[in-house]
Write a protein that holds these residues in place. Structure first.
Motif, mmCIF file in Angstrom:
data_model
loop_
_atom_site.group_PDB
_atom_site.id
_atom_site.type_symbol
_atom_site.label_atom_id
_atom_site.label_comp_id
_atom_site.label_asym_id
_atom_site.label_seq_id
_atom_site.Cartn_x
_atom_site.Cartn_y
_atom_site.Cartn_z
ATOM 1 N N TYR A 133 -1.545 18.315 4.919
ATOM 2 C CA TYR A 133 -0.924 17.053 4.505
ATOM 3 C C TYR A 133 -0.713 16.146 5.715
ATOM 4 C CZ TYR A 133 2.328 13.783 2.387
ATOM 5 O OH TYR A 133 2.933 12.640 1.947
ATOM 6 N N ARG A 134 -0.146 16.686 6.784
ATOM 7 C CA ARG A 134 0.147 15.884 7.980
ATOM 8 C C ARG A 134 -1.127 15.395 8.654
ATOM 9 N NH1 ARG A 134 4.792 19.597 8.455
ATOM 10 N NH2 ARG A 134 6.642 18.292 8.302
ATOM 11 N N TRP A 135 -2.201 16.182 8.604
ATOM 12 C CA TRP A 135 -3.474 15.763 9.181
ATOM 13 C C TRP A 135 -3.996 14.520 8.450
ATOM 14 C CZ3 TRP A 135 -8.623 16.301 7.151
ATOM 15 C CH2 TRP A 135 -9.616 15.953 8.065
ATOM 16 N N VAL A 136 -3.945 14.552 7.115
ATOM 17 C CA VAL A 136 -4.361 13.386 6.338
ATOM 18 C C VAL A 136 -3.421 12.218 6.621
ATOM 19 C CG1 VAL A 136 -4.636 12.447 4.003
ATOM 20 C CG2 VAL A 136 -5.494 14.746 4.526
ATOM 21 N N ALA A 137 -2.111 12.478 6.656
ATOM 22 C CA ALA A 137 -1.130 11.413 6.889
ATOM 23 C C ALA A 137 -1.344 10.736 8.244
ATOM 24 C CB ALA A 137 0.284 11.979 6.796
ATOM 25 N N ARG A 138 -1.669 11.518 9.266
ATOM 26 C CA ARG A 138 -1.905 10.946 10.595
ATOM 27 C C ARG A 138 -3.121 10.026 10.618
ATOM 28 N NH1 ARG A 138 -0.760 16.064 12.390
ATOM 29 N NH2 ARG A 138 -2.967 16.553 12.605
ATOM 30 N N ASN A 139 -4.089 10.274 9.762
ATOM 31 C CA ASN A 139 -5.341 9.527 9.768
ATOM 32 C C ASN A 139 -5.471 8.524 8.625
ATOM 33 O OD1 ASN A 139 -6.923 10.819 12.023
ATOM 34 N ND2 ASN A 139 -6.242 12.606 10.877
ATOM 35 N N ARG A 140 -4.455 8.401 7.790
ATOM 36 C CA ARG A 140 -4.595 7.616 6.563
ATOM 37 C C ARG A 140 -4.882 6.138 6.816
ATOM 38 N NH1 ARG A 140 0.764 8.073 7.509
ATOM 39 N NH2 ARG A 140 2.157 6.378 6.881
ATOM 40 N N TYR A 141 -4.273 5.539 7.821
ATOM 41 C CA TYR A 141 -4.539 4.125 8.082
ATOM 42 C C TYR A 141 -5.966 3.925 8.584
ATOM 43 C CZ TYR A 141 0.533 3.299 7.822
ATOM 44 O OH TYR A 141 1.829 3.212 7.420
ATOM 45 N N ARG A 142 -6.437 4.821 9.411
ATOM 46 C CA ARG A 142 -7.793 4.712 9.938
ATOM 47 C C ARG A 142 -8.820 4.904 8.826
ATOM 48 N NH1 ARG A 142 -9.145 8.842 14.498
ATOM 49 N NH2 ARG A 142 -7.199 9.397 13.572
ATOM 50 N N TRP A 143 -8.586 5.867 7.934
ATOM 51 C CA TRP A 143 -9.543 6.166 6.873
ATOM 52 C C TRP A 143 -9.456 5.212 5.683
ATOM 53 C CZ3 TRP A 143 -8.152 12.055 6.615
ATOM 54 C CH2 TRP A 143 -8.648 12.700 7.754
ATOM 55 N N PHE A 144 -8.242 4.803 5.322
ATOM 56 C CA PHE A 144 -8.049 4.021 4.096
ATOM 57 C C PHE A 144 -7.519 2.614 4.341
ATOM 58 C CE2 PHE A 144 -7.629 8.510 3.038
ATOM 59 C CZ PHE A 144 -8.551 8.631 2.024
ATOM 60 N N GLY A 145 -7.035 2.331 5.542
ATOM 61 C CA GLY A 145 -6.515 1.008 5.856
ATOM 62 C C GLY A 145 -5.057 0.855 5.462
ATOM 63 N N ARG A 146 -4.543 -0.326 5.780
ATOM 64 C CA ARG A 146 -3.162 -0.637 5.445
ATOM 65 C C ARG A 146 -3.067 -2.098 5.048
ATOM 66 N NH1 ARG A 146 0.597 0.431 10.406
ATOM 67 N NH2 ARG A 146 2.123 -0.482 9.024
ATOM 68 N N GLN A 147 -2.008 -2.411 4.331
ATOM 69 C CA GLN A 147 -1.761 -3.771 3.874
ATOM 70 C C GLN A 147 -0.716 -4.419 4.763
ATOM 71 O OE1 GLN A 147 -0.863 -3.772 -0.332
ATOM 72 N NE2 GLN A 147 -2.332 -2.141 -0.716
ATOM 73 N N ALA A 148 -0.670 -5.727 4.744
ATOM 74 C CA ALA A 148 0.306 -6.451 5.547
ATOM 75 C C ALA A 148 1.702 -6.380 4.931
ATOM 76 C CB ALA A 148 -0.111 -7.911 5.689
ATOM 77 N N ALA A 149 1.769 -6.151 3.624
ATOM 78 C CA ALA A 149 3.060 -6.110 2.927
ATOM 79 C C ALA A 149 3.039 -4.994 1.893
ATOM 80 C CB ALA A 149 3.335 -7.448 2.248
ATOM 81 N N CYS A 150 4.216 -4.631 1.412
ATOM 82 C CA CYS A 150 4.336 -3.573 0.411
ATOM 83 C C CYS A 150 3.728 -3.998 -0.921
ATOM 84 C CB CYS A 150 5.804 -3.198 0.193
ATOM 85 S SG CYS A 150 6.533 -2.349 1.599
ATOM 86 N N LEU A 151 3.308 -2.999 -1.678
ATOM 87 C CA LEU A 151 2.743 -3.196 -3.003
ATOM 88 C C LEU A 151 3.719 -3.953 -3.896
ATOM 89 C CD1 LEU A 151 0.637 -2.243 -5.262
ATOM 90 C CD2 LEU A 151 2.210 -0.356 -5.616
ATOM 91 N N LEU A 152 3.233 -4.951 -4.599
ATOM 92 C CA LEU A 152 4.033 -5.663 -5.593
ATOM 93 C C LEU A 152 3.527 -5.257 -6.969
ATOM 94 C CD1 LEU A 152 4.200 -9.228 -4.002
ATOM 95 C CD2 LEU A 152 5.988 -7.485 -4.056
ATOM 96 N N PRO A 153 4.391 -4.707 -7.799
ATOM 97 C CA PRO A 153 3.943 -4.265 -9.119
ATOM 98 C C PRO A 153 3.607 -5.436 -10.032
ATOM 99 C CG PRO A 153 6.314 -4.003 -8.919
ATOM 100 C CD PRO A 153 5.801 -4.434 -7.570
ATOM 101 N N THR A 154 2.699 -5.181 -10.948
ATOM 102 C CA THR A 154 2.377 -6.184 -11.957
ATOM 103 C C THR A 154 3.575 -6.330 -12.884
ATOM 104 O OG1 THR A 154 1.488 -4.545 -13.483
ATOM 105 C CG2 THR A 154 -0.068 -5.526 -11.901
ATOM 106 N N PRO A 155 3.653 -7.424 -13.636
ATOM 107 C CA PRO A 155 4.771 -7.579 -14.573
ATOM 108 C C PRO A 155 4.882 -6.412 -15.563
ATOM 109 C CG PRO A 155 3.630 -9.664 -14.311
ATOM 110 C CD PRO A 155 2.824 -8.623 -13.577
ATOM 111 N N GLU A 156 3.750 -5.849 -15.976
ATOM 112 C CA GLU A 156 3.768 -4.725 -16.921
ATOM 113 C C GLU A 156 4.384 -3.471 -16.306
ATOM 114 O OE1 GLU A 156 0.455 -6.030 -16.050
ATOM 115 O OE2 GLU A 156 0.942 -7.671 -17.403
#
Length: 138
Positions: A107-130
């Protein structure tokens, strides 16, 4: 929040974590899980209410499950979440037979590499109205 529910806290800027939240939503036919970003005021308040502080007590790169007064982190959180999903996903719960140290190392190995492999957003996820009712808000 409904009486029999749990809250998943996740890294709100992580693309992998946001994908995981979307996956849970698709496979949570009962609407059991609610969500909050670890970085949000609501997420921090929930952790404080459980006696958990970031970053010293808990790695901020962990998915956190708060359920029935218990706090689950890392691989245990993911396995506990899988047990509540529809379809064949609860079978992943059998993964608890793997020693936690091994599961958490992966788990920690994936967590350490998650931004490099999957990227990151500038802001937190905003849920849809639904989906807004599934996310904690002030």
């Amino acid at each position: 929040m409904q009486k029999s529910s749990a809250v998943i806290l996740f890294d709100g800027v992580c693309n992998l974590c946001n994908g995981f939240v979307q996956f849970v939503i698709r496979h949570d036919s009962r609407g059991y899980f609610h969500f909050a970003a670890l970085q949000s005021a609501e997420g921090q308040a929930l952790l404080r209410a459980q006696g958990v502080t970031l970053p010293t007590t808990l790695d901020p790169d962990s998915v956190v499950l708060v359920e029935a007064g218990q706090v689950y982190t890392h691989s245990t959180a993911v396995l506990q979440i899988a047990r509540r999903l529809s379809g064949l996903w609860p079978l992943l719960g059998a993964g608890v037979v793997v020693p936690r140290a091994w599961r958490d190392a992966a788990y920690r190995w994936v967590a350490r590499n998650r931004y490099r492999w999957f990227g990151r957003q500038a802001a937190c996820l905003l849920p849809t109205p639904e989906l807004k009712s599934r996310f904690l808000s002030a």
